[in-house]
Write an enzyme that holds these catalytic residues in place. Structure first.
Site, PDB file in Angstrom:
ATOM      1  N   ASP A   9      12.258 -16.739  -3.750  1.00 30.67           N
ATOM      2  CA  ASP A   9      11.838 -15.364  -4.095  1.00 30.67           C
ATOM      3  C   ASP A   9      10.336 -15.197  -3.838  1.00 30.67           C
ATOM      4  O   ASP A   9       9.578 -14.948  -4.750  1.00 30.67           O
ATOM      5  CB  ASP A   9      12.182 -15.061  -5.573  1.00 30.67           C
ATOM      6  CG  ASP A   9      11.476 -15.971  -6.568  1.00 30.67           C
ATOM      7  OD1 ASP A   9      11.053 -17.093  -6.193  1.00 30.67           O
ATOM      8  OD2 ASP A   9      11.301 -15.554  -7.738  1.00 30.67           O
ATOM      9  N   ASP A  14       6.368 -20.115  -3.635  1.00 29.70           N
ATOM     10  CA  ASP A  14       7.524 -20.218  -2.719  1.00 29.70           C
ATOM     11  C   ASP A  14       7.009 -20.277  -1.275  1.00 29.70           C
ATOM     12  O   ASP A  14       7.543 -21.023  -0.446  1.00 29.70           O
ATOM     13  CB  ASP A  14       8.432 -18.987  -2.820  1.00 29.70           C
ATOM     14  CG  ASP A  14       8.953 -18.746  -4.212  1.00 29.70           C
ATOM     15  OD1 ASP A  14      10.104 -19.077  -4.483  1.00 29.70           O
ATOM     16  OD2 ASP A  14       8.193 -18.204  -5.046  1.00 29.70           O
ATOM     17  N   ASN A  38      10.461 -13.001  -8.400  1.00 30.56           N
ATOM     18  CA  ASN A  38       9.044 -12.662  -8.529  1.00 30.56           C
ATOM     19  C   ASN A  38       8.791 -11.182  -8.252  1.00 30.56           C
ATOM     20  O   ASN A  38       7.896 -10.570  -8.824  1.00 30.56           O
ATOM     21  CB  ASN A  38       8.209 -13.492  -7.552  1.00 30.56           C
ATOM     22  CG  ASN A  38       8.039 -14.914  -8.033  1.00 30.56           C
ATOM     23  OD1 ASN A  38       7.934 -15.167  -9.229  1.00 30.56           O
ATOM     24  ND2 ASN A  38       8.025 -15.858  -7.105  1.00 30.56           N
ATOM     25  N   THR A 123      14.147 -22.103  -5.364  1.00 29.57           N
ATOM     26  CA  THR A 123      12.854 -21.978  -6.056  1.00 29.57           C
ATOM     27  C   THR A 123      12.704 -20.588  -6.676  1.00 29.57           C
ATOM     28  O   THR A 123      11.596 -20.125  -6.909  1.00 29.57           O
ATOM     29  CB  THR A 123      11.680 -22.256  -5.090  1.00 29.57           C
ATOM     30  OG1 THR A 123      11.765 -21.334  -3.993  1.00 29.57           O
ATOM     31  CG2 THR A 123      11.700 -23.675  -4.566  1.00 29.57           C
ATOM     32  N   PHE A 164      10.372 -19.072 -16.130  1.00 29.62           N
ATOM     33  CA  PHE A 164      10.727 -17.807 -15.479  1.00 29.62           C
ATOM     34  C   PHE A 164      12.093 -17.822 -14.769  1.00 29.62           C
ATOM     35  O   PHE A 164      12.944 -16.959 -15.023  1.00 29.62           O
ATOM     36  CB  PHE A 164       9.618 -17.410 -14.487  1.00 29.62           C
ATOM     37  CG  PHE A 164       9.886 -16.112 -13.772  1.00 29.62           C
ATOM     38  CD1 PHE A 164       9.681 -14.889 -14.401  1.00 29.62           C
ATOM     39  CD2 PHE A 164      10.341 -16.096 -12.454  1.00 29.62           C
ATOM     40  CE1 PHE A 164       9.930 -13.684 -13.746  1.00 29.62           C
ATOM     41  CE2 PHE A 164      10.588 -14.898 -11.791  1.00 29.62           C
ATOM     42  CZ  PHE A 164      10.377 -13.686 -12.441  1.00 29.62           C
ATOM     43  N   ASN A 165      12.314 -18.766 -13.841  1.00 33.93           N
ATOM     44  CA  ASN A 165      13.545 -18.727 -13.028  1.00 33.93           C
ATOM     45  C   ASN A 165      14.807 -18.821 -13.888  1.00 33.93           C
ATOM     46  O   ASN A 165      15.806 -18.155 -13.618  1.00 33.93           O
ATOM     47  CB  ASN A 165      13.553 -19.863 -11.995  1.00 33.93           C
ATOM     48  CG  ASN A 165      12.491 -19.676 -10.928  1.00 33.93           C
ATOM     49  OD1 ASN A 165      12.071 -18.554 -10.643  1.00 33.93           O
ATOM     50  ND2 ASN A 165      12.037 -20.787 -10.341  1.00 33.93           N
ATOM     51  N   HIS A 238       4.150 -24.485  -8.308  1.00 30.78           N
ATOM     52  CA  HIS A 238       5.463 -24.920  -8.810  1.00 30.78           C
ATOM     53  C   HIS A 238       6.457 -25.287  -7.691  1.00 30.78           C
ATOM     54  O   HIS A 238       6.957 -26.407  -7.621  1.00 30.78           O
ATOM     55  CB  HIS A 238       6.095 -23.796  -9.644  1.00 30.78           C
ATOM     56  CG  HIS A 238       5.231 -23.221 -10.703  1.00 30.78           C
ATOM     57  ND1 HIS A 238       5.008 -23.848 -11.897  1.00 30.78           N
ATOM     58  CD2 HIS A 238       4.522 -22.060 -10.763  1.00 30.78           C
ATOM     59  CE1 HIS A 238       4.223 -23.103 -12.659  1.00 30.78           C
ATOM     60  NE2 HIS A 238       3.910 -22.011 -11.989  1.00 30.78           N
ATOM     61  N   ASP A 239       6.749 -24.277  -6.867  1.00 28.92           N
ATOM     62  CA  ASP A 239       7.833 -24.444  -5.889  1.00 28.92           C
ATOM     63  C   ASP A 239       7.473 -25.445  -4.802  1.00 28.92           C
ATOM     64  O   ASP A 239       8.345 -26.140  -4.266  1.00 28.92           O
ATOM     65  CB  ASP A 239       8.169 -23.090  -5.253  1.00 28.92           C
ATOM     66  CG  ASP A 239       8.608 -22.082  -6.301  1.00 28.92           C
ATOM     67  OD1 ASP A 239       9.009 -22.504  -7.397  1.00 28.92           O
ATOM     68  OD2 ASP A 239       8.548 -20.877  -6.013  1.00 28.92           O
TER      69      ASP A 239
HETATM   70  C1  BDR Z   1       8.565 -20.095 -11.111  1.00 30.94           C
HETATM   71  O1  BDR Z   1       8.567 -18.701 -11.332  1.00 30.94           O
HETATM   72  C2  BDR Z   1       8.041 -18.025 -10.221  1.00 30.94           C
HETATM   73  O2  BDR Z   1       7.115 -17.069 -10.625  1.00 30.94           O
HETATM   74  C3  BDR Z   1       7.440 -19.066  -9.328  1.00 30.94           C
HETATM   75  O3  BDR Z   1       7.585 -18.693  -7.958  1.00 30.94           O
HETATM   76  C4  BDR Z   1       8.197 -20.312  -9.656  1.00 30.94           C
HETATM   77  O4  BDR Z   1       9.388 -20.406  -8.906  1.00 30.94           O
HETATM   78  C5  BDR Z   1       7.632 -20.757 -12.100  1.00 30.94           C
HETATM   79  O5  BDR Z   1       8.079 -20.542 -13.387  1.00 30.94           O
HETATM   80 CA    CA Z   2       9.730 -18.992  -6.991  1.00 27.89          CA
END
Ligand code: BDR
Ligand code: CA
Length: 314
Positions: A9, A14, A38, A123, A164-165, A238-239
């Site tokens: 996303d 990402d 996102n 991701t 978040f994800n 993160h990703d």
């Molecule tokens: C995740 O949430 C998204 O905002 C980032 O791209 C990452 O995948 C982090 O919590």
């Molecule tokens: Ca992401």
């Protein structure tokens, strides 16, 4: 060669994950599927096309997926990624022709036509992956492993309980974790420490190449947002850390644990409940990243972006 399908996303982190996959000589990126997260589905899809246009990789298949989670309303993250989902620099207008196929069909068709051994790297929210598993359960035998960014054992970022994800589409995360497919969960316990500092971002910008000069201001935007909201000294990639596990598994240390996903809790929607002490007696279902080698991770990012700069130099 590791055969990889990315479901994402984009999103700043990402984007870096996509760049690492494209730059790495041992990864064969079979395609990119997009999902709402996102930003809205139209924006994350457009961003994937813009990233591939920047990298001049119009040959990589892109398929658009779901615009909303399985049962919940979509929650996006403009505070971190901006109104476009990739604020901070101008990426080129898309010149990539996407597939006329839904992400789920791309994932199931690609897997079913293959001899197997394919890595899925999600991701974003797990909506597309969950539906693919439900639609064509035989893909389970074709998936080598799902290496995903999401969750957190001792850390969270969207509510006091959830990442978040997983928060955005907890039902999808639950389906994936209960699928029986081997999973590596790269969550906030490590990704919140995978910080590309402002100094690192300046160094990257100093490369002065076609890719680094776009990535650096994007990461500055993402770093500033993370500094303002969480007090981080830069951009948590993160990703990109999740993708790096395929490049060099030593970048994280994992523990094999049982992980349940909370879908009913009043305060805990989307929490990844990891049985760190083996209290439940349930069989482990995920290699959970608990520690990272930050210098190694940074080296992967620097070297791969440099490689992209070099490949695009005229
Ligand atoms: C995740 O949430 C998204 O905002 C980032 O791209 C990452 O995948 C982090 O919590
Ligand atoms: Ca992401």
């Amino acid at each position: 060669m590791k055969k990889v399908i990315m479901d994402c996303d984009p999103g700043h982190d990402d984007m870096v994950a996509i760049m690492l996959a494209i730059a790495d000589e041992d990864i064969d990126l079979l395609g990119i599927t997009t999902v709402a997260g996102n930003q809205t589905g139209d924006k994350t899809f457009r961003n994937a096309l813009r990233i591939l246009t920047l990298l001049n990789r119009k040959d990589i298949p892109v398929a658009r997926g779901f615009d909303k989670p399985l049962v919940r309303e979509l929650k996006t993250a403009p505070a971190f990624h901006g109104v476009s989902g990739l604020d901070g620099a101008d990426l080129p207008e898309p010149e990539v022709t996407p597939l006329k196929k839904h992400a789920v069909d791309f994932i199931t068709d690609t897997l079913m036509k293959s001899d197997g051994g394919i890595y899925l790297v999600p991701t974003g929210p797990l909506t597309n992956v969950a539906v693919a598993l439900l639609k064509e359960p035989r893909i389970k035998e074709k998936i080598e492993r799902i290496v995903l960014m999401g969750g957190g054992v001792f850390d969270s970022n969207t509510t006091p309980a959830a990442e978040f994800n997983f928060y955005v589409d907890p039902e999808a995360a639950k389906i994936v974790f209960e699928s029986g497919v081997p999973i590596t969960m790269v969550g906030l316990d490590v990704t919140d420490k995978a910080i590309f500092s402002f100094e690192d971002i300046d160094r990257l910008g100093g490369f002065g190449g076609k890719v680094s000069s776009v990535v650096a201001p994007l990461l500055r935007f993402f770093g500033n947002a993370n500094k303002e909201i969480y007090g981080f000294d830069g951009a948590p990639l993160h990703d990109a850390l999740a993708l790096s596990v395929l490049i060099n598994p030593n970048v994280v240390k994992t523990r094999f644990l049982h992980v349940d996903i909370e879908t009913k809790g009043e305060f805990t929607r989307g929490e990844s409940v990891a049985d760190v002490y083996g209290i439940t007696g349930k069989a482990p279902n995920a290699e959970v990243a608990m520690d990272l080698d930050l210098p190694l991770f940074k080296e992967i990012v620097f070297s791969h972006i440099r490689k992209l700069d070099e490949s695009m130099a005229d």
